[in-house]
Enzyme design. Structure first.
Site, PDB file in Angstrom:
ATOM      1  N   HIS A  15     -44.307  -0.744  26.189  1.00  0.00           N
ATOM      2  CA  HIS A  15     -44.714   0.351  27.086  1.00  0.00           C
ATOM      3  C   HIS A  15     -45.978   0.025  27.869  1.00  0.00           C
ATOM      4  O   HIS A  15     -46.338   0.759  28.793  1.00  0.00           O
ATOM      5  CB  HIS A  15     -44.861   1.665  26.315  1.00  0.00           C
ATOM      6  CG  HIS A  15     -46.114   1.804  25.511  1.00  0.00           C
ATOM      7  ND1 HIS A  15     -46.154   1.634  24.151  1.00  0.00           N
ATOM      8  CD2 HIS A  15     -47.385   2.128  25.883  1.00  0.00           C
ATOM      9  CE1 HIS A  15     -47.386   1.843  23.717  1.00  0.00           C
ATOM     10  NE2 HIS A  15     -48.153   2.146  24.755  1.00  0.00           N
ATOM     11  N   GLY A  37     -55.588   3.888  24.724  1.00  0.00           N
ATOM     12  CA  GLY A  37     -56.316   2.684  25.067  1.00  0.00           C
ATOM     13  C   GLY A  37     -56.141   1.571  24.074  1.00  0.00           C
ATOM     14  O   GLY A  37     -56.385   0.411  24.374  1.00  0.00           O
ATOM     15  N   SER A  54     -53.190   0.936  22.774  1.00  0.00           N
ATOM     16  CA  SER A  54     -51.801   0.514  22.906  1.00  0.00           C
ATOM     17  C   SER A  54     -51.668  -0.996  23.053  1.00  0.00           C
ATOM     18  O   SER A  54     -52.401  -1.633  23.812  1.00  0.00           O
ATOM     19  CB  SER A  54     -51.164   1.159  24.127  1.00  0.00           C
ATOM     20  OG  SER A  54     -50.612   2.404  23.814  1.00  0.00           O
ATOM     21  N   GLY A  55     -50.703  -1.557  22.327  1.00  0.00           N
ATOM     22  CA  GLY A  55     -50.429  -2.985  22.422  1.00  0.00           C
ATOM     23  C   GLY A  55     -51.367  -3.853  21.616  1.00  0.00           C
ATOM     24  O   GLY A  55     -51.140  -5.053  21.477  1.00  0.00           O
ATOM     25  N   ASP A  66     -40.625  -1.397  20.537  1.00  0.00           N
ATOM     26  CA  ASP A  66     -41.731  -1.334  21.505  1.00  0.00           C
ATOM     27  C   ASP A  66     -42.536  -2.628  21.420  1.00  0.00           C
ATOM     28  O   ASP A  66     -43.631  -2.674  20.868  1.00  0.00           O
ATOM     29  CB  ASP A  66     -42.600  -0.112  21.191  1.00  0.00           C
ATOM     30  CG  ASP A  66     -43.657   0.158  22.249  1.00  0.00           C
ATOM     31  OD1 ASP A  66     -43.588  -0.475  23.327  1.00  0.00           O
ATOM     32  OD2 ASP A  66     -44.548   0.992  22.000  1.00  0.00           O
TER      33      ASP A  66
END
Length: 269
Positions: A71, A215, A217-218, A117
């Protein structure tokens, strides 16, 4: 019930920014985290717009490949910054260009909150893993991946940049010592109707608000190996809002559960 994080990412850090709907934690904070040591996480990479606004993170798994959340792959052009600790000090950072033409997203990822994801970013110009910082440490390094699916509870560490509990943006990389739990324990702590999948792991400490948020994320969830080095076991994926008050677990894509997918696609470039 607390609201699912399926919400809004600011494309740039300004009042006139375009707003893009996406799951997970774009542009936010580690809740109850504290400052990491400089170069403690040389594998973390800041994903930024071409204007330099941080919106997601990733982890360097070799000199030219970054592992992140699917995402987070929302821009046709962006930049990747490695070797950073302070967002205001780029003296020892390495910057590389990213493109939607040089990335792979899991074919079963359907967008929104849910499983698969995970994505890979490939660099035309590799990061220099032999660079030495002024203090003699290596500011940029790759992190190892587990061979098996992580299922047992363990101690872990989450790294990321973003807003603190007061809503302020910290200048320096933050970390959170976290309790990692497997799918069964996480499912038991989640509310009904959640999107948890067998390929997720979670961080959770009962009765606290500790966890990932916008923030992060990933970014990397890691465990420490017997030799003291870190191993990447999870990728920040999704959770519930408001982050500073929710007491539900934070969900991560398990890298071990996707070991065969990573091996299959790591040479897609």
């Amino acid at each position: 019930m607390k609201q699912f994080v399926v919400l809004l990412a600011l494309a740039v850090a300004s009042a006139s920014a375009n707003v893009i709907g996406m799951p997970g934690f774009p542009e936010g904070r580690i809740i109850n985290g504290h400052e990491a040591r400089p170069n403690e996480a040389p594998f973390i990479v800041s994903l930024q717009t071409t204007k330099g606004a941080h919106y997601c993170a990733g982890s360097l798994i070799n000199e030219r490949t970054v592992l992140t959340a699917a995402h987070c792959l929302i821009y046709s052009d962006f930049q990747l910054v490695a070797g950073g600790h302070s967002q205001s000090d780029n003296s020892e950072t390495q910057v590389r260009k990213g493109s939607d033409k040089r990335q792979t997203v899991h074919a079963q990822y359907s967008g929104g909150v849910g499983p698969y994801d995970i994505g890979l970013i490939f660099l035309d110009t590799p990061f220099n893993l032999n660079a030495i910082a002024r203090d003699g440490s290596a500011p940029v390094a790759a992190i190892s991946l587990p061979n098996n699916y992580f299922s047992a509870n363990s101690d872990g560490v989450l790294f990321g940049w973003g807003r603190d509990n007061a809503g302020k943006l910290p200048d320096k990389l933050q970390k959170l010592d976290a309790d990692i739990i497997g799918y069964n324990d996480c499912a038991a702590a989640m509310p009904k109707g959640n999107k948890l999948d067998q390929t997720n792991i979670c961080t959770y400490t009962a009765g606290t608000t500790d966890g990932a948020c916008n923030g992060d994320s990933g970014g990397p969830l890691v465990t420490k190996k017997s030799d003291g080095s870190y191993e990447l076991v999870g990728i920040v994926s999704w959770g519930y809002t408001p982050c500073a008050t929710t007491k539900y677990p934070s969900a991560y894509t398990s890298t071990g559960a996707h070991a065969s997918w990573i091996k299959e696609h790591i040479n897609d470039f």
